[in-house]
Design a protein around this motif. Sequence first.
Motif, mmCIF file in Angstrom:
data_model
loop_
_atom_site.group_PDB
_atom_site.id
_atom_site.type_symbol
_atom_site.label_atom_id
_atom_site.label_comp_id
_atom_site.label_asym_id
_atom_site.label_seq_id
_atom_site.Cartn_x
_atom_site.Cartn_y
_atom_site.Cartn_z
ATOM 1 N N VAL A 1 14.650 19.861 7.111
ATOM 2 C CA VAL A 1 14.784 19.093 5.873
ATOM 3 C C VAL A 1 14.172 17.714 6.083
ATOM 4 N N ASP A 2 13.495 17.224 5.063
ATOM 5 C CA ASP A 2 12.927 15.872 5.070
ATOM 6 C C ASP A 2 13.843 14.935 4.304
ATOM 7 N N VAL A 3 14.065 13.749 4.826
ATOM 8 C CA VAL A 3 14.774 12.686 4.110
ATOM 9 C C VAL A 3 13.841 11.485 4.093
ATOM 10 N N TYR A 4 13.481 11.042 2.888
ATOM 11 C CA TYR A 4 12.482 9.978 2.824
ATOM 12 C C TYR A 4 12.567 9.270 1.476
ATOM 13 N N GLU A 5 11.692 8.297 1.307
ATOM 14 C CA GLU A 5 11.615 7.554 0.050
ATOM 15 C C GLU A 5 10.506 8.099 -0.838
ATOM 16 N N GLY A 6 10.744 8.047 -2.135
ATOM 17 C CA GLY A 6 9.677 8.266 -3.097
ATOM 18 C C GLY A 6 9.357 6.941 -3.764
ATOM 19 N N PRO A 7 8.143 6.762 -4.230
ATOM 20 C CA PRO A 7 7.024 7.702 -4.223
ATOM 21 C C PRO A 7 6.168 7.665 -2.958
ATOM 22 N N ALA A 8 6.577 6.899 -1.938
ATOM 23 C CA ALA A 8 5.769 6.841 -0.717
ATOM 24 C C ALA A 8 5.545 8.236 -0.158
ATOM 25 N N MET A 9 6.570 9.090 -0.248
ATOM 26 C CA MET A 9 6.446 10.457 0.222
ATOM 27 C C MET A 9 5.301 11.178 -0.485
ATOM 28 N N ASN A 10 5.143 10.931 -1.792
ATOM 29 C CA ASN A 10 4.095 11.618 -2.551
ATOM 30 C C ASN A 10 2.714 11.337 -1.972
ATOM 31 N N HIS A 11 2.517 10.143 -1.476
ATOM 32 C CA HIS A 11 1.228 9.759 -0.917
ATOM 33 C C HIS A 11 1.149 10.073 0.572
ATOM 34 N N SER A 12 2.253 10.496 1.164
ATOM 35 C CA SER A 12 2.272 10.713 2.603
ATOM 36 C C SER A 12 2.147 12.179 2.969
ATOM 37 N N GLY B 1 0.842 -1.188 0.000
ATOM 38 C CA GLY B 1 0.000 0.000 0.000
ATOM 39 C C GLY B 1 0.875 1.233 0.000
ATOM 40 N N MET B 2 0.259 2.387 -0.204
ATOM 41 C CA MET B 2 1.015 3.635 -0.260
ATOM 42 C C MET B 2 0.477 4.624 0.764
ATOM 43 N N GLY B 3 1.343 5.474 1.289
ATOM 44 C CA GLY B 3 0.914 6.565 2.148
ATOM 45 C C GLY B 3 0.096 6.097 3.329
ATOM 46 N N GLY B 4 -1.143 6.604 3.405
ATOM 47 C CA GLY B 4 -2.007 6.281 4.529
ATOM 48 C C GLY B 4 -2.354 4.813 4.632
ATOM 49 N N SER B 5 -2.220 4.080 3.541
ATOM 50 C CA SER B 5 -2.480 2.641 3.578
ATOM 51 C C SER B 5 -1.301 1.860 4.140
ATOM 52 N N ALA B 6 -0.193 2.567 4.419
ATOM 53 C CA ALA B 6 1.020 1.873 4.847
ATOM 54 C C ALA B 6 1.684 2.468 6.078
ATOM 55 N N GLU B 7 1.584 3.801 6.272
ATOM 56 C CA GLU B 7 2.394 4.457 7.297
ATOM 57 C C GLU B 7 2.091 3.974 8.712
ATOM 58 N N ASP B 8 0.826 3.615 8.992
ATOM 59 C CA ASP B 8 0.546 3.129 10.354
ATOM 60 C C ASP B 8 1.248 1.799 10.606
ATOM 61 N N LYS B 9 1.346 0.963 9.582
ATOM 62 C CA LYS B 9 2.064 -0.310 9.754
ATOM 63 C C LYS B 9 3.556 -0.058 10.010
ATOM 64 N N SER B 10 4.129 0.901 9.295
ATOM 65 C CA SER B 10 5.535 1.249 9.534
ATOM 66 C C SER B 10 5.714 1.751 10.967
ATOM 67 N N MET B 11 4.753 2.543 11.449
ATOM 68 C CA MET B 11 4.813 3.042 12.815
ATOM 69 C C MET B 11 4.727 1.900 13.823
ATOM 70 N N TYR B 12 3.788 0.986 13.623
ATOM 71 C CA TYR B 12 3.643 -0.136 14.555
ATOM 72 C C TYR B 12 4.925 -0.969 14.602
ATOM 73 N N ASN B 13 5.510 -1.197 13.427
ATOM 74 C CA ASN B 13 6.772 -1.932 13.367
ATOM 75 C C ASN B 13 7.842 -1.225 14.183
ATOM 76 N N ALA B 14 8.001 0.080 13.922
ATOM 77 C CA ALA B 14 9.067 0.844 14.575
ATOM 78 C C ALA B 14 8.874 0.939 16.079
ATOM 79 N N CYS B 15 7.620 0.940 16.526
ATOM 80 C CA CYS B 15 7.328 1.041 17.955
ATOM 81 C C CYS B 15 7.293 -0.312 18.648
#
Length: 601
Positions: free
Chosen positions: A513-524, A113-127
Amino acid sequence: MRLALYHDNPASEPDYEVFRKKGVLSGLKALDSRARRKGLGALDASKSLLVRIGTEHDGQSVSKNSYGVLNLSWQAATESAAWAETIRLEVATLREAIRATHGGPMKFLIWAGMGGSAEDKSMYNACGLLNKGPRCYVLDSTDPAKLAAILADMRKRSGLSERDALKRTLVVGMAMGMTSYEPVVNLERLAALYDKHKLEARPNFLYMTLTGSLLDQFAAPRGFRRVELQLDRANSTAGRHTGPLTRGSLYPLGLAGVDLDAWIAAANLSDDDIHMAWRLAAFLHVQGENGRDKVTLLLPKEMAGAGVWTKQDFEESLGKSEAIGIKIVLESQARLTNYRSPKQAAQDRVFLAVSPKGDKSLVEKTAAIRRAGYPVAVVTLDDGPLSAYMQFIHYVVFGLGYLRQMNFVTQPSVELYKSITNRLTKTNAWDKALASASRVTWRNCVTLRSDQQALPAGSAPAAYAEMLAQSGTEYGELTYFGDMRYDARGKSARTVLDRAAELVFRKKRKQPVDVYEGPAMNHSYHEMIIGHGRCFTTILIADSGTVESGYHRTQFLATEQALAERGRTVVALHLKDLSEKTLGALDEFFRETARALPRVP
């Protein structure tokens, strides 16, 4: 929860009092009740600010009520036990289907998934919330290197062949937009692997999307399981608002054995906590009106993974206005030497510190920032699940949208980028970009290109430094189109970009400054960059991609064109490859840039 404000000047209390005087909370619940009882036809955007800012409409008629971001938590007051049991039963069924078909337990989860369909999962992983479940991989890029790195990690960790690892994998595709194509690309690649290994794939795939979407058109004919995103069977959430209370957010938690009863119940905030969120919204709004719109978010180590999710919720929701924006700044360390003095008119930061009750790790840091004279808000969370924090942030975002009379559920700039991607897909735009006359190469490895404006004379670092110094921008963005999470070479690229962010932007420019991946950033959080603007965008890509990189390259070019169409500053850096030599040249490029830049006082 507790909230403390420091250097609240001009005073934000009058803005906060608007919420009490106008009875906003009761008005929201009355609006949601009317929409549920009488349908969307009972809503008129021309007559109600609440309708205008929280629905999709044409100025009058409403096509979607998007207040699920709030009403799911209200429903949780009575439905938490039933919803928790439903999720437990459903994830148990998913586990059993894989065991029954392939003779082994589920070991891996790939979330496409992209953006909102994925970022919460990344957060849960990191936490660390998913540590006790199947290993979760977030596949939020069409870069073939990301999927290849995920599969390699699965084989390494399990000692299984690719075929046996796929047997024990649940693949979830999620897309909240009708035209989101990225999950389709990745599900198609994964489905092809199951076909290659002659595996029955239907127990291993499920998807969440709208009827008739591109994802639905791909997955339905293949017999993949489709589940409703919301437990109330409604369609009332934008992608970034699907956490913490939809299946898209609850399935990974359920698979990891998280206490779902407590999680769902915690998202139902008290009226006092809701008004505390609006008190914070008023503070941030007034600071933004007075030029301090760079919200430096300070989180304790155990919550650091919540940073990008928070950033997305704010910036994608509230980045649309040319006149006023709000940027969430994520920094691993708060260094006062990197900030402009509070006495300078150009000082544009406000600080937001968030920590659980009893955590003392931010006390000294926030005290130093307060003593220096910067505006600071300190939020102390009650004990309990992260879902309470997520819902609190949703209310803060709503509060800002209300005060700014801004629709906080739409994402027009994301749609612009997606439409350009579709337009470029069947063209030779990539070849034209590589043949551009507006380019200069550094060490035969790194090529600076700018089709938006002529490059200044001199070496690539000197040209980049001059463009940056003359840009008039307020913050930077370094976005690499490729995998920086799983692939070893991508991780090395991330290290170089993190160092560049510190040297070029924070130290020399005294800018976020933001450091991130594209295109995930575009949807985030691209809505802020392309909508409000004021960013110096640098997009990077390795030119050595495979044939399968075609769509990924198109997304890179579409990002550039979307920004250019809106008059935003954007330059491209093409890397020959991700070899040690090239990354060394990239590192040197940024070090030379920093030397060429004048230091901001």
